[in-house]
Design a protein around this motif. Structure first.
Motif, PDB file in Angstrom:
ATOM      1  N   SER A 173       4.634  -4.143  -4.668  1.00 32.24           N
ATOM      2  CA  SER A 173       4.682  -3.084  -3.655  1.00 32.24           C
ATOM      3  C   SER A 173       5.867  -2.171  -3.882  1.00 32.24           C
ATOM      4  O   SER A 173       5.768  -0.955  -3.745  1.00 32.24           O
TER       5      SER A 173
ATOM      6  N   ASP B 164      -2.162  -0.568  -2.043  1.00 28.48           N
ATOM      7  CA  ASP B 164      -1.381  -1.804  -1.993  1.00 28.48           C
ATOM      8  C   ASP B 164      -2.207  -2.911  -1.342  1.00 28.48           C
ATOM      9  O   ASP B 164      -2.340  -2.952  -0.131  1.00 28.48           O
ATOM     10  N   GLU B 165      -2.764  -3.754  -2.136  1.00 26.58           N
ATOM     11  CA  GLU B 165      -3.641  -4.832  -1.671  1.00 26.58           C
ATOM     12  C   GLU B 165      -4.621  -4.332  -0.611  1.00 26.58           C
ATOM     13  O   GLU B 165      -4.642  -4.827   0.516  1.00 26.58           O
TER      14      GLU B 165
HETATM   15 MG   LIG Z   1       3.294  -6.434  -1.494  1.00 25.14          MG
END
Ligand SMILES: [Mg+2]
Ligand SMILES: Nc1ncnc2c1ncn2[C@@H]1O[C@H](COP(=O)(O)OP(=O)(O)O)[C@@H](O)[C@H]1O
Lengths: 294, 279
Positions: B73, B200-201
């Motif tokens: 991240s 991000d995910e």
């Molecule tokens: Mg992360």
């Protein structure tokens, strides 16, 4: 076998079930009693004020000026309008300053200055309102050489600031960081994110805070004694002393005349209703269009 | 065969691990969409990622994998200046978007070029579905007389959400399911016409069916956008990405073509991670 036993025991009645139920109902009753105690004063105030004030409440009360001592009748038209003017002046000062300070503390600073603001607003919210009145007397009344609506509005505004700052701060803190990031990631500038996303998301709570501050300011008497002072005559001049409901109620209530006492009750009833109506209007105007749909 | 050659990423023979960007058969003049040089990010003076060198081609999907806390991240957020918001953070090294150093960009302009989709769907709660999609355009004060409804319809179609919401555009965005909200967030992101989309995910909070829809979406979107997607899910990386970068403890361990990464990883660490020995 062993396992089976353990399994069924979860569903079997525990031995202390009765005791648990009793404790449960005791706790519940205590909560109900406390809830009733907390709303009782409000009902009592409403009931008693209505009972004592309703007899003097008629159209004249809203349209007429106070009559001289000894004459029956008359009203508090000047006080009602005066209170509206004072609240408006207070709001013009208190709401923007309060909200901006709250925004600054949560969104833009994390350092010593922000802690200082938090500390000062806490102290300010604890300062007796009469001291705020003396302060306004010092900075407005003395330089202007006279009592005035402006000075009264200023005092009320100062009084509103800590409540609004604090509530704004608390409400903005509840807005998830992910919303700020979502907005920034769209290329929205910082200040637009703050105003259009963060403030908008928190608006419900902030409006509640503003209404609380207004309600409190509307009923304040002490800070008006040295500032707006009061006026037996009709005046909407901001540079002149101005009448207000709380001061008028106070003056009438401490008078020796029965008729005035009744009028004081009527004034109190009007003041409470005024706060209630302002509340209602603001709620309707700013209601969340999604409130019932989610 | 042709495509194979262009995309193969190999390590310089005995090169250092962070130098993983030597491409064979470099086509002349073709530049990279995203390029980082010695990119490091520090929080409170401690590095979260160190000396990351990565190059990403236009219209590709790049997966970033690695165990929790390895800096995925952090890396992604460095690309659109999100660390701005974090006090006591420091970013060193260089980032190039379209061969332009991002220090030349204004933050706001950069973020319009580099959009971001977050882990948890985060539609604006006080806005309707429609308002959410066009929020970026509106808040950016785009003065051009764009037909917002057309834009909204287009973006929602792009995000594969149009059929599900076309009759309820005025309803609050938060009334949608989690998966729909995430696709709404993607629609909102593409509405500002970025070139690069960071994710991000994006599926880690979603159910398998919604996840599958988002994966299909990524697969389609990479034709028009350059996509960098962080994922915990190895199968996901394998399904959607052209290249995969493996991060470990703040370092870029391996950066290869996805197929190669999952069949024949260069590094022992990578192999251990993708075979589930740790992570
Ligand atoms: Mg992360
Ligand atoms: N805002 C922050 N402040 C301090 N440390 C941070 C912050 N964000 C991330 N970190 C640290 O940086 C490291 C990498 O975090 P992150 O990039 O979120 O990992 P990942 O996304 O791979 O799980 C972690 O050790 C984390 O504790």
């Amino acid at each position: 076998m062993e396992e089976n036993k353990a399994h069924t025991s979860v569903f079997a009645k525990p031995k202390n079930l009765k005791r648990r139920k009793i404790v449960n109902s005791i706790m519940l009753s205590l909560c109900v009693v406390a809830a009733v105690i907390s709303i009782l004063p409000l009902f009592y105030i409403f009931f008693y004020t209505t009972k004592s004030g309703i007899s003097s409440l008629n159209l004249d009360f809203f349209t007429q000026m106070p009559k001289p001592v000894g004459e029956a009748g008359g009203g508090m038209a000047n006080g009602i309008v005066g209170t509206l003017i004072l609240i408006s002046l207070g709001s013009i000062i208190g709401i923007p300053v309060g909200i901006l300070a709250g925004i600054y503390v949560t969104e833009y600073s994390g350092g010593i200055f922000s802690n200082l603001i938090k500390f000062v607003t806490d102290v300010l919210s604890g300062v007796p309102s009469i001291i705020i009145g003396i302060f306004a007397y010092g900075v407005i009344v003395i330089p202007m050489q006279g009592f005035s609506a402006l000075a009264g509005g200023f005092a009320l505004g100062i009084l509103m600031i800590p409540t609004i700052t604090r509530i704004t701060e608390e409400m903005l803190k509840l807005v998830p960081q992910s919303l700020r990031e979502a907005s920034l990631a769209l290329g929205v500038s910082r200040w637009k994110t703050t105003l259009q996303i963060v403030l908008r998301t928190a608006s419900g709570g902030i409006i509640t805070g503003i209404l609380l501050a207004i309600a409190r300011a509307a009923g304040e008497t002490a800070p008006l004694l040295f500032t707006a002072f009061g006026n037996r005559f009709w005046s909407t001049d901001l540079n002149q002393p101005i009448a207000s409901l709380p001061v008028q109620i106070f003056n009438y209530a401490i008078s020796p005349f029965d008729d005035w006492h009744k009028q004081a009750w009527a004034g109190a009833l009007v003041l409470i209703s005024l706060v209630f109506i302002v509340n209602l209007i603001v709620r309707i105007v700013t209601r969340d269009k999604f409130a019932n749909k989610v | 065969m042709e495509e194979e050659k262009i995309n193969i990423v190999t390590l310089a023979d005995e090169g250092d691990l962070s130098e993983t960007d030597v491409l064979e058969n470099e086509p002349q003049g073709k530049s990279y969409e995203v390029e980082t040089k010695n990119l490091s990010v520090f929080f409170n003076g401690r590095p979260a990622i160190a000396e990351i060198n990565l190059k990403v081609r236009k219209s590709t999907a790049t997966a970033i994998i690695g165990p929790s806390g390895c800096g995925k991240s952090t890396f992604l957020r460095a690309l659109n200046f999100m660390h701005d918001m974090v006090p006591k953070s420091k970013v060193t090294g260089e980032i190039f978007i379209n061969s332009r150093n991002i220090s030349e960009f204004d933050t706001v302009d950069l973020r319009r070029k580099v959009g971001m989709v977050f882990q948890k769907p985060n539609p604006f709660p006080k806005m309707s579905i429609f308002e959410n999609v066009v929020s970026g355009i509106k808040l950016n004060g785009n003065k051009e007389k764009k037909n917002l409804h057309e834009v909204a319809e287009n973006c929602l179609k792009h995000a594969g959400l149009w059929e599900e919401v076309k009759d309820r555009l005025k309803q609050p965005a938060v009334s949608l399911s989690g998966g729909q909200q995430q696709r709404l967030c993607i629609a909102r992101t593409i509405a500002v016409e970025p070139e690069i989309i960071l994710m991000d995910e994006p599926t880690s909070a979603l159910d398998p069916i919604s996840t599958q829809k988002i994966e299909e979406l990524i697969f389609h979107l990479k034709k028009e956008f350059t996509i960098l997607v962080v994922t915990h899910n190895m199968q996901q990386a394998a399904r959607v990405s052209d290249h995969t970068a493996f991060f470990y403890m703040g370092k870029l361990i391996e950066y290869s073509r996805t197929r190669r990464m999952f069949t024949n990883p260069r590094e022992k660490l990578t192999e251990e991670y993708i075979t589930g020995k740790f992570g």
